[in-house]
Motif scaffolding. Structure first.
Motif, PDB file in Angstrom:
ATOM      1  N   UNK A   1       2.726 -14.413   8.346  1.00  0.00           N
ATOM      2  CA  UNK A   1       4.136 -14.032   8.408  1.00  0.00           C
ATOM      3  C   UNK A   1       4.582 -13.269   7.172  1.00  0.00           C
ATOM      4  N   UNK A   2       3.756 -13.322   6.130  1.00  0.00           N
ATOM      5  CA  UNK A   2       4.054 -12.576   4.912  1.00  0.00           C
ATOM      6  C   UNK A   2       2.869 -11.693   4.560  1.00  0.00           C
ATOM      7  N   UNK A   3       3.188 -10.560   3.967  1.00  0.00           N
ATOM      8  CA  UNK A   3       2.165  -9.594   3.594  1.00  0.00           C
ATOM      9  C   UNK A   3       2.241  -9.307   2.101  1.00  0.00           C
ATOM     10  N   UNK A   4       1.089  -9.086   1.495  1.00  0.00           N
ATOM     11  CA  UNK A   4       1.060  -8.663   0.100  1.00  0.00           C
ATOM     12  C   UNK A   4       1.444  -7.188   0.050  1.00  0.00           C
ATOM     13  N   UNK A   5       1.677  -6.688  -1.141  1.00  0.00           N
ATOM     14  CA  UNK A   5       2.012  -5.276  -1.265  1.00  0.00           C
ATOM     15  C   UNK A   5       0.838  -4.403  -0.810  1.00  0.00           C
ATOM     16  N   UNK A   6      -0.381  -4.846  -1.073  1.00  0.00           N
ATOM     17  CA  UNK A   6      -1.561  -4.111  -0.617  1.00  0.00           C
ATOM     18  C   UNK A   6      -1.641  -4.061   0.902  1.00  0.00           C
TER      19      UNK A   6
ATOM     20  N   UNK B   1       0.933  -4.297   2.921  1.00  0.00           N
ATOM     21  CA  UNK B   1       2.026  -3.421   3.357  1.00  0.00           C
ATOM     22  C   UNK B   1       1.597  -1.955   3.230  1.00  0.00           C
ATOM     23  N   UNK B   2       0.973  -1.614   2.118  1.00  0.00           N
ATOM     24  CA  UNK B   2       0.494  -0.243   1.901  1.00  0.00           C
ATOM     25  C   UNK B   2      -0.459   0.146   3.026  1.00  0.00           C
ATOM     26  N   UNK B   3      -1.394  -0.744   3.328  1.00  0.00           N
ATOM     27  CA  UNK B   3      -2.385  -0.470   4.365  1.00  0.00           C
ATOM     28  C   UNK B   3      -1.730  -0.311   5.740  1.00  0.00           C
ATOM     29  N   UNK B   4      -0.790  -1.169   6.056  1.00  0.00           N
ATOM     30  CA  UNK B   4      -0.147  -1.132   7.377  1.00  0.00           C
ATOM     31  C   UNK B   4       0.842   0.015   7.513  1.00  0.00           C
ATOM     32  N   UNK B   5       1.601   0.312   6.461  1.00  0.00           N
ATOM     33  CA  UNK B   5       2.669   1.323   6.529  1.00  0.00           C
ATOM     34  C   UNK B   5       2.197   2.719   6.189  1.00  0.00           C
ATOM     35  N   UNK B   6       1.125   2.810   5.400  1.00  0.00           N
ATOM     36  CA  UNK B   6       0.705   4.120   4.926  1.00  0.00           C
ATOM     37  C   UNK B   6       1.639   4.671   3.863  1.00  0.00           C
ATOM     38  N   UNK B   7       2.375   3.778   3.208  1.00  0.00           N
ATOM     39  CA  UNK B   7       3.337   4.149   2.174  1.00  0.00           C
ATOM     40  C   UNK B   7       2.787   3.654   0.842  1.00  0.00           C
ATOM     41  N   UNK B   8       2.795   4.466  -0.193  1.00  0.00           N
ATOM     42  CA  UNK B   8       2.281   4.006  -1.489  1.00  0.00           C
ATOM     43  C   UNK B   8       3.054   2.796  -2.022  1.00  0.00           C
ATOM     44  N   UNK B   9       2.369   1.991  -2.802  1.00  0.00           N
ATOM     45  CA  UNK B   9       3.004   0.820  -3.401  1.00  0.00           C
ATOM     46  C   UNK B   9       4.217   1.223  -4.238  1.00  0.00           C
ATOM     47  N   UNK B  10       4.127   2.357  -4.908  1.00  0.00           N
ATOM     48  CA  UNK B  10       5.255   2.813  -5.723  1.00  0.00           C
ATOM     49  C   UNK B  10       6.493   3.058  -4.854  1.00  0.00           C
ATOM     50  N   UNK B  11       6.291   3.566  -3.650  1.00  0.00           N
ATOM     51  CA  UNK B  11       7.421   3.795  -2.737  1.00  0.00           C
ATOM     52  C   UNK B  11       8.012   2.463  -2.288  1.00  0.00           C
ATOM     53  N   UNK B  12       7.156   1.484  -1.999  1.00  0.00           N
ATOM     54  CA  UNK B  12       7.663   0.165  -1.599  1.00  0.00           C
ATOM     55  C   UNK B  12       8.477  -0.468  -2.722  1.00  0.00           C
TER      56      UNK B  12
ATOM     57  N   UNK C   1       6.039 -14.945  -5.544  1.00  0.00           N
ATOM     58  CA  UNK C   1       5.272 -16.181  -5.600  1.00  0.00           C
ATOM     59  C   UNK C   1       5.404 -16.782  -6.990  1.00  0.00           C
ATOM     60  N   UNK C   2       4.844 -17.955  -7.183  1.00  0.00           N
ATOM     61  CA  UNK C   2       4.877 -18.574  -8.512  1.00  0.00           C
ATOM     62  C   UNK C   2       4.129 -17.719  -9.533  1.00  0.00           C
ATOM     63  N   UNK C   3       3.198 -16.896  -9.071  1.00  0.00           N
ATOM     64  CA  UNK C   3       2.478 -15.970  -9.948  1.00  0.00           C
ATOM     65  C   UNK C   3       3.161 -14.617 -10.040  1.00  0.00           C
ATOM     66  N   UNK C   4       4.416 -14.523  -9.560  1.00  0.00           N
ATOM     67  CA  UNK C   4       5.243 -13.320  -9.609  1.00  0.00           C
ATOM     68  C   UNK C   4       4.693 -12.166  -8.773  1.00  0.00           C
ATOM     69  N   UNK C   5       3.957 -12.483  -7.715  1.00  0.00           N
ATOM     70  CA  UNK C   5       3.467 -11.449  -6.798  1.00  0.00           C
ATOM     71  C   UNK C   5       4.452 -11.292  -5.644  1.00  0.00           C
ATOM     72  N   UNK C   6       4.590 -10.067  -5.187  1.00  0.00           N
ATOM     73  CA  UNK C   6       5.492  -9.785  -4.072  1.00  0.00           C
ATOM     74  C   UNK C   6       4.874 -10.256  -2.760  1.00  0.00           C
ATOM     75  N   UNK C   7       5.736 -10.803  -1.906  1.00  0.00           N
ATOM     76  CA  UNK C   7       5.364 -11.144  -0.534  1.00  0.00           C
ATOM     77  C   UNK C   7       6.469 -10.621   0.369  1.00  0.00           C
ATOM     78  N   UNK C   8       6.068  -9.793   1.331  1.00  0.00           N
ATOM     79  CA  UNK C   8       7.013  -9.178   2.258  1.00  0.00           C
ATOM     80  C   UNK C   8       6.928  -9.876   3.605  1.00  0.00           C
ATOM     81  N   UNK C   9       8.090 -10.175   4.165  1.00  0.00           N
ATOM     82  CA  UNK C   9       8.110 -10.688   5.527  1.00  0.00           C
ATOM     83  C   UNK C   9       7.578  -9.623   6.464  1.00  0.00           C
ATOM     84  N   UNK C  10       6.897 -10.039   7.511  1.00  0.00           N
ATOM     85  CA  UNK C  10       6.307  -9.106   8.469  1.00  0.00           C
ATOM     86  C   UNK C  10       7.353  -8.125   9.025  1.00  0.00           C
TER      87      UNK C  10
END
Length: 144
Positions: free
Chosen positions: A5-10, A12-23, A37-46
């Motif tokens: 239900x959640x995606x990492x920024x990587x 999202x990049x793979x699924x959207x074809x949008x660079x991480x910088x754009x996200x 996350x507790x490690x300060x990583x982004x998690x995007x809802x699907x």
């Protein structure tokens, strides 16, 4: 296999074809959201996949990000754009898009006419601007 239900920024990049910088930019601009996350990583809802698709589709027809943001503000923050939402947004933009199309067609037609004379000079061209009469209207492309 369960769908995450959640995606990492990587992801999202793979699924959207949008660079991480754009996200990250979209997130700073308030167009999309993530949780940390507790490690300060982004998690995007699907559902953010559809928001990004909406943003990219809107940008591809020349809608500015500020206008896209205004429209997305009508959606709850964690809701994806629906078909009905897209239809309403496109109806709002129809007049502006039609105006842009008409302007581009005028530019294409007039530009083609001018190129046909061979001189390539908008200031001296006897077909489009005899005796440089358009100079009285000020600087810039007056007929385009």
């Amino acid at each position: 296999m369960a769908v995450a239900q959640e995606l990492t920024i990587g992801e999202m990049v793979e699924r959207c074809g949008v660079p991480a910088s754009a996200l990250r930019f979209y997130e700073r601009e308030g167009l999309i959201r993530s949780r940390r996350t507790s490690g300060n990583q982004r998690r995007y809802g699907r559902h953010m996949l559809r928001r990004v698709a909406f943003i990219r589709a809107s940008q591809s027809v020349g809608i500015p990000l500020a206008v896209i943001r205004e429209v997305l503000d009508f959606l709850p923050a964690d809701a994806p754009p629906t078909k009905e939402f897209w239809e309403r947004a496109s109806e709002c933009w129809r007049k502006e898009l039609n105006s842009r199309i008409e302007k581009m067609e005028r530019m294409r037609d007039r530009f083609t006419e001018c190129i046909g004379c061979g001189c390539l000079s908008f200031e001296q061209c006897q077909l489009m601007n005899p005796e440089d009469k358009l100079a009285a209207l000020g600087p810039g492309p007056r007929r385009l």
